[in-house]
Structure formats: C-alpha cells, structure tokens
Motif scaffolding. Sequence first.
Motif, PDB file in Angstrom:
ATOM      1  N   ASP A 113      -7.401  -4.278 -10.576  1.00 41.98           N
ATOM      2  CA  ASP A 113      -7.657  -3.140 -11.458  1.00 41.98           C
ATOM      3  C   ASP A 113      -6.344  -2.808 -12.157  1.00 41.98           C
ATOM      4  N   SER A 114      -6.276  -3.017 -13.463  1.00 46.07           N
ATOM      5  CA  SER A 114      -5.028  -2.840 -14.201  1.00 46.07           C
ATOM      6  C   SER A 114      -4.690  -1.377 -14.439  1.00 46.07           C
ATOM      7  N   LEU A 115      -5.642  -0.478 -14.242  1.00 47.38           N
ATOM      8  CA  LEU A 115      -5.439   0.933 -14.564  1.00 47.38           C
ATOM      9  C   LEU A 115      -5.183   1.815 -13.347  1.00 47.38           C
ATOM     10  N   GLY A 116      -5.338   1.285 -12.146  1.00 44.95           N
ATOM     11  CA  GLY A 116      -5.182   2.115 -10.960  1.00 44.95           C
ATOM     12  C   GLY A 116      -6.273   3.154 -10.832  1.00 44.95           C
ATOM     13  N   ILE A 143      -9.475   2.011  -5.867  1.00 47.06           N
ATOM     14  CA  ILE A 143      -8.836   1.267  -4.788  1.00 47.06           C
ATOM     15  C   ILE A 143      -9.385  -0.156  -4.790  1.00 47.06           C
ATOM     16  N   GLU A 144      -8.514  -1.127  -4.758  1.00 46.65           N
ATOM     17  CA  GLU A 144      -8.939  -2.525  -4.657  1.00 46.65           C
ATOM     18  C   GLU A 144      -9.046  -2.875  -3.174  1.00 46.65           C
ATOM     19  N   ASP A 145     -10.249  -2.953  -2.670  1.00 46.08           N
ATOM     20  CA  ASP A 145     -10.443  -3.173  -1.232  1.00 46.08           C
ATOM     21  C   ASP A 145     -10.648  -4.663  -0.968  1.00 46.08           C
ATOM     22  N   TYR A 146      -9.666  -5.303  -0.343  1.00 42.61           N
ATOM     23  CA  TYR A 146      -9.728  -6.740  -0.078  1.00 42.61           C
ATOM     24  C   TYR A 146     -10.205  -7.051   1.335  1.00 42.61           C
ATOM     25  N   GLN A 175       2.491  -8.239  -4.203  1.00 43.41           N
ATOM     26  CA  GLN A 175       1.965  -7.203  -3.314  1.00 43.41           C
ATOM     27  C   GLN A 175       0.441  -7.243  -3.248  1.00 43.41           C
ATOM     28  N   ARG A 176      -0.189  -7.546  -4.363  1.00 46.37           N
ATOM     29  CA  ARG A 176      -1.652  -7.688  -4.353  1.00 46.37           C
ATOM     30  C   ARG A 176      -2.055  -8.879  -3.460  1.00 46.37           C
ATOM     31  N   ALA A 193      -3.852  -9.857   4.051  1.00 50.93           N
ATOM     32  CA  ALA A 193      -4.018  -8.960   5.192  1.00 50.93           C
ATOM     33  C   ALA A 193      -5.431  -8.400   5.273  1.00 50.93           C
ATOM     34  N   GLY A 194      -6.205  -8.509   4.182  1.00 51.32           N
ATOM     35  CA  GLY A 194      -7.560  -7.968   4.157  1.00 51.32           C
ATOM     36  C   GLY A 194      -7.574  -6.449   4.201  1.00 51.32           C
ATOM     37  N   ILE A 195      -6.681  -5.827   3.399  1.00 51.61           N
ATOM     38  CA  ILE A 195      -6.574  -4.363   3.396  1.00 51.61           C
ATOM     39  C   ILE A 195      -6.736  -3.831   1.974  1.00 51.61           C
ATOM     40  N   PRO A 196      -6.969  -2.543   1.807  1.00 49.41           N
ATOM     41  CA  PRO A 196      -7.055  -1.958   0.472  1.00 49.41           C
ATOM     42  C   PRO A 196      -5.687  -1.905  -0.213  1.00 49.41           C
ATOM     43  N   PHE A 197      -5.735  -1.894  -1.540  1.00 47.14           N
ATOM     44  CA  PHE A 197      -4.534  -1.905  -2.365  1.00 47.14           C
ATOM     45  C   PHE A 197      -4.738  -0.935  -3.512  1.00 47.14           C
TER      46      PHE A 197
END
Length: 482
Positions: free
Chosen positions: A106-109, A112-115, A411-412, A418-422
């Motif tokens: 997501d370029s705009l923040g 939450i990018e949940d991986y 960082q992404r 790690a399979g965590i949100p970013f």
Amino acid sequence: MNKEDNFGRLLALLLITLGICLGMYYLPDTLFGQKIKKVDLLSDLRVKTRSLSMDSLRRQLAEPDTLHLDSVALRDSVVRSTGIDSAALALRDSLYNVMYSVQGADSLGAHIEDYSVGHIGLKRFFAALRKRDELKRPVRVAFLGDSFIEGDIVVADLRSALQKEFGGRGVGFVPIASVAAQFRPTVELQSKGWRTWSMLTDHEHGYILSGMMFELEGETASVSVKTTHRYPELETVSSLKFLYEQNAGTLMNLHYNGLPDTIREALPPATGITQYEQKGTFTEASFSFTATEGFRALGVALEDNSGVVVDNYSLRGNSGMILTRLDSARCRSLNEIRPYDLIILQYGLNVVSDSVMQYGWYRSRMLKAVRHVQACFPQADVLLLGVSDRSHQEDGTFETMPAVLALLHTQRQIARQAGIPFWNTFGGMGGENSMVRFVENNWASKDYTHLSFRGGREVATALFNALLLEKEFYDEADKVAY
C-alpha cells in the motif's frame, strides 16, 4: 590600445568570472538562515544517476515482491499454532482481498498490510479491545523505536486516540531517567542518584523492552513523576506502579499528590521483574530509596487498570537489531505482571544511509530480532512500521533519499518473511518529498529527519485510522468465518 592589452583584459575578466562561479559553487547550503541553490555550470552535462536510481526503486516498490516463501509450510504452521482450520484461513484471505481490492503493498499507508496467513496478524490485539471489559486489566501496547518517537512524539497522539476510542488513562511506563525528560510534555520526570545502563552499550546485563536499567551511584536515590494537562487522558490516574528487578532489603519512602503523609515500606525482595502498586487517584508521586545494596530499578507507571495503556520504549540510536539480545527470562517475567497485546516496532532512521542501497544484511538480522520478540512475548501481536521519509540536499533542493525507498522495500520483506502486519509510515506521511512539506509546515525539524509534535500528530492519526480500518475487517471476518 593594442590587441594584446584587450586580450589580457578579456582573459582576466574570464578568470575573475570563473573564480566567482567556483566560489558560488562552494558556498554552504544555507546562508544567513536561508536555503540557497548551488551554482553548477556543468549541471546540464552531468548524468542524473539519482533519477535513474529513484525510477528503479519506485518500480521495486510497485511490483510484486519476488521473495520466495513456502506458503504451504507457513499455512500448516499457523493451523497447528492457532487451531484455525485451513478453510477458515483461506476464507479470511479472500475477504481481505475483497475489502481492500489490492494485493500486498500500500503506497499511501491507508491500511495495514497484513502478511500473516489468513490475515490474523492483529487478531489477539483486536480481540483484547473487543473484550476489554472482561479482561480485568488494561489492553497493553508497547511502542518500541528510536529518536523518531523520543519525547513521546507520535506515541502521545496514538495513545490519546486509542484512549478516547477505547477508554483508559495515563502515560504508562516512564523510565527512571531519560535524555528526553526535559522536553517530554506528557509527564514531568526528575531523578537523581542513579547510574544508567543501556543495552546499546552494555553487553553484560539482560534487558527487557525498555532497553535500560538503573542502579544507585551512592547510598540514596530518588525519582519523581507528575502528570500534565497535555491531553485530558493524562491528568489523573488510578494506579501508581514502581517496577524493579533486583532487591534484597531496600527501604522506600513515597509521597504523592503533595500530601504531608509519607508511606514507608521495605520493598519485597526480588530476583525477577517485580512491581509495587498503590491504587487511588494520583497526579504526582515522589519515591526515595535507602539501604539499596544490589537494588536495580526500571521505572514508574502512571495508568488506569482498564481501557488502553501505551508504553513508549524509545531508545536513541537504536537500529532495532539489538532486540535479539532481549533477555527471554526477564521478558517472560515482565509479561506476567505487564502482559502486552500489541508490540509496535518503529526503526530505520539509524540504518538508512546515502552510501547504502542494498539492505539484505539488515533484513536477515532484523528478521531474527522480530522472531525473538515474538518468542519473548508469544501472546502479543507484532506490527512493523516502515521507515519514515528523510531528505537530503540534491542540486540545492531537499529531496527524498533514494535509500529510504530501498530500506522500505527491505522492511516490507521482513514483514512478509515473519508473517506479520506492516504499516507504511513513508506512505502515511505522503510519500516522496513529504518531509519537505513537513518542514515547511513546521511539522518537522530542519534536519529533515525528525518530526515535531505537530508532525507526530499527523503520523499518529494516519496510523490510528489504518488500525480502525483493519479492525473493521476483523469484525466482519469474525462474523463470516466462524
């Protein structure tokens, strides 16, 4: 006048002009407090390598990540650890894609990018918020970072927004001493007689999330805290706590709220993380200690035992990689008395550099740090924040450092592995050259790196809105999937 004289004068004039141009080229970036543009006669002839670099970095952020992950193994691991079946995880993934209509970055923040597999990376935190009236304790958030959040910048406004929405009061944990004590507006802190140990420089002691511990330099020491009116939620609290981790027979005197009475007690002996607590209504407190041989203190907490508490664990100069040295036993001891539901990691400003464009070395070390935090606090969700915008001067103007985009991509990848949100802090600020706008609005300092409190409010608001949007997804997903 002969031709030789004319030629000599022309040559002298050219040399003088060249000297003036060279002098202007080597002028400083600012003069009398004003930015000046560098004079460069060859600027049109120079190859714009930075532009080429930025173009490739933009494409890297926009394109799907080629990092290979074993999705089957990850899903099997999540099924075993959570008890959520594979079909339910797949359904959550589908709902997530429908809600956001995007895959990944997501370029705009804005969100939450949940991986995590099944997009359950914040499930424990949102479950705690939903059931907060049943917890019989506050929902706890630990916000770890570097000087970007020093003095409670960003954290103060995120805390206030969470407490307005979900209840709670107080600034939370306050270390015994801090380099930011004089300019932190959310609590007044005074201390004397302490020696500070920091995990940045000390490899002998074990540490918890604060990264600091305090021992007496003499026979007596004291620490005083006072609430402020910066935010309504900070004016009074119902719980006053003192945290320490080593004690044999220390004697404590406690004054609070300006009352003449003094509480005199021998602190209970301890070899692990321990807290002393008083309940009531508090606006200020002063602790003093004697008979302190072997005594090791951590800090004071001003809070309610309900709603939301957000602890600021800033450590100036921290890259985040030293989190691998957190002491597991001490962290488990802390978790027993101060359980966290969410741990936010904000790092990067002490890593990003104009001379470095490849951050694979940081990815491997920071991934270990994230996994160690997860192991130390298995009941907490972990949210990784991307690096904020940072500017350098290029041809007389300030622009985003290309290395910021390179580190953001790394960082992404850490969050994916790690399979965590970013959360994309850089995007939440406005993306490229947003730091220039922040400085022009007096939302950031003129080092083009650190935010002011006003700028911190902008970032905190964007993060809070992203968290609320994510909570909407969890509320809907829980209705459909279970």
